[in-house]
Write a protein that holds these residues in place. Structure first.
Motif, short mmCIF file in Angstrom:
data_model
loop_
_atom_site.label_atom_id
_atom_site.label_comp_id
_atom_site.label_asym_id
_atom_site.label_seq_id
_atom_site.Cartn_x
_atom_site.Cartn_y
_atom_site.Cartn_z
N ALA A 78 -14.33 18.19 -12.30
CA ALA A 78 -14.00 18.52 -13.38
C ALA A 78 -12.38 18.92 -13.82
O ALA A 78 -12.16 18.47 -15.06
CB ALA A 78 -14.90 20.41 -13.41
N GLU A 79 -11.48 18.99 -13.32
CA GLU A 79 -10.16 19.54 -13.57
C GLU A 79 -10.23 17.86 -13.70
O GLU A 79 -9.12 17.72 -15.03
CB GLU A 79 -9.48 19.20 -11.63
CG GLU A 79 -7.53 19.98 -12.25
CD GLU A 79 -7.40 19.67 -10.89
OE1 GLU A 79 -6.38 21.08 -10.75
OE2 GLU A 79 -6.79 19.48 -9.65
N ARG A 81 -11.26 16.15 -15.89
CA ARG A 81 -11.84 16.49 -17.21
C ARG A 81 -10.64 16.81 -18.32
O ARG A 81 -11.18 17.25 -19.45
CB ARG A 81 -13.23 16.37 -17.72
CG ARG A 81 -14.64 15.29 -16.85
CD ARG A 81 -15.80 15.27 -17.19
NE ARG A 81 -16.05 16.97 -17.01
CZ ARG A 81 -16.85 17.17 -15.84
NH1 ARG A 81 -17.45 16.05 -14.59
NH2 ARG A 81 -17.12 18.14 -15.04
N GLU A 83 -11.11 20.72 -17.38
CA GLU A 83 -11.04 21.64 -17.59
C GLU A 83 -10.60 22.61 -16.53
O GLU A 83 -9.89 22.27 -15.43
CB GLU A 83 -12.94 21.20 -17.15
CG GLU A 83 -14.21 20.57 -18.01
CD GLU A 83 -15.15 20.19 -17.36
OE1 GLU A 83 -15.52 20.81 -16.44
OE2 GLU A 83 -16.23 19.60 -17.58
#
Length: 311
Positions: A78-79, A81, A83
């Motif tokens: 997620a990081e 990406r 986010e």
């Protein structure tokens, strides 16, 4: 600050009084201390290290597929990406299993059972010697703590061992090794890794390393010793930090009261504070739900025991 290191072999010699004072200081000021020259053969400790490491190698694939690993991988992805991610605060980066007289032990490696039976027998004897030193320092009759744990001999105290590994963690900023807590039971004896650190104890508002020391046994006092001592000995908050490098081994053995034993202060409470009288099994029911929370509400919750004292 450095966690006290005590030469336990001096307990029976000319320096007995000084050694007893060191044990008292470790219990009163830290809730943690390390024992060297404790009488457990170093050859046996080396075998324990060997079989524990081999056991983890057989379990490693399982850890890599575990929820903490999958959760951390999802956070990192997620990081990537872009986010925003929040560190995980409700799980631990550790592989664990428990051994005690009533459970099934690993059969591989073949030497595991024999080695750990021998080790646990030595640890249990050491725990009882430490408790006798505590008895004397607290002004209690010899065997008082053991007697409380066994309901004056009517029950068998619980002696369990937790075998843990803390594998290398690629993002220690996003997860804990082991969350901060106090131990529920009595006397805890830890054979920690002598190369990979990470264990910390809270002392005077500061987290302090429990420094790796070859051949040492770390002792800490749990919540039941705090109650029996009327608060003179405090169970200390401690935690394990995840490490990028190394694979930390941690073998903690717990000398706890029998579930049926009744626990109450054996000496006057320090500072006028009061601890309740309760059945240890009731305390463990509360602890299971509140392990990572403050201990004072746990004591409050067992003031009115749910079961009849049987010890």
């Amino acid at each position: 600050m450095v966690v006290p290191v005590i030469d336990f072999s001096k307990l029976d010699g000319a320096e007995r009084a000084e050694t007893m004072a060191q044990i008292a200081n470790g219990c009163e000021e830290w809730g943690f201390f390390q024992l060297v020259n404790h009488g457990i053969p170093l050859e046996l400790l080396e075998r324990v290290k060997k079989v524990s490491s081999e056991c983890y190698r057989l379990r490693e694939a399982g850890f890599k597929a575990s929820e903490p690993v999958r959760t951390l991988e999802a956070l990192v992805e997620a990081e990537r990406r872009g986010e925003a991610v929040t560190p995980v605060d409700d799980m631990d980066w550790e592989d664990i299993f428990y051994i005690h007289d009533g459970c099934q032990w690993p059969s591989n490696p073949p030497e595991f059972k024999e080695t750990m039976r021998e080790y646990r027998a030595e640890l249990k004897k050491l725990a009882e010697r430490v408790m006798e030193a505590m008895d004397e320092n607290l002004g209690l009759a010899k065997g008082s703590i053991k007697g409380a744990f066994s309901g004056d001999g009517r029950h068998e105290p619980f002696f369990g061992t937790k075998v843990s590994h803390y594998p290398p963690c690629p993002r220690p900023d996003l997860i804990t090794g082991l969350r901060a807590h106090t131990d529920a039971g009595g006397v805890i004896l830890l054979f920690q890794d002598d190369q990979v650190g990470g264990l910390e104890v809270l002392k005077d508002g500061r987290w302090t390393d429990v420094q790796p020391l070859a051949g040492a046994i770390v002792v800490n006092t749990g919540d039941q010793i705090e109650v029996l001592s009327g608060g003179r000995y405090r169970s200390a908050w401690h935690r394990v930090l995840p490490m990028r490098d190394g694979n930390r081994r941690s073998i903690a053995s717990f000398y706890n009261p029998a579930n049926e034993a009744t626990i109450s202060p054996a000496v006057a409470a320090v500072g006028g504070g009061a601890y309740p009288k309760y059945v240890f099994g009731d305390y463990m029911d509360v602890y299971a739900k509140q392990k990572f929370q403050a201990k004072e509400p746990r004591f409050e919750a067992v003031k009115a025991p749910k079961s009849s004292p049987a010890a």
